[in-house]
Scaffold this motif. Sequence first.
Motif: not given
Length: 131
Positions: A37-47, A78-87, A99-103
């Motif tokens: 409905e809002c046309r949005c997605g969220s990656i909540n956890k990747i490990s 929130g993004q770990s140091p590794e995620a800040r390189k990956f995303f 977007t980190a901590h996106g709405p």
Amino acid sequence: MRFVYHPPTRPAGLREIYVYDPDDHDIARLVWQVCDECRCGSINKISIDPEWQRRGRGRRLILRALRDGPAYAWATSGQSPEARKFFPIMSAETGAAFTAHGPSCPHTGLDRRGLAAEHIPPPRAVIEHDI
């Protein structure tokens, strides 16, 4: 590798993929949500287990999540140091901002402090072969 997908139990609910190695050890997990409905997605956890990182598994998991909302606005928790390189790499490849901590939208009911608190795994899971 075995990929086990747990579909959402409600619209805009949590979706999960667990990845198992040949010895059936849990080596990776992706949790995401999509609101059509809002046309949005969220990656909540990747490990990904450190032993299995940098082999393309994270990329494959993110590409799988994007199939559920290919032209949607994507955010991450929130993004770990590794995620800040990956995303940023994934953003350049896919065009999704991640977007980190996106709405989050009002339909996901996402509480980033209690990520999986509302999630009860569904009784069935689907093994995916085309991730």
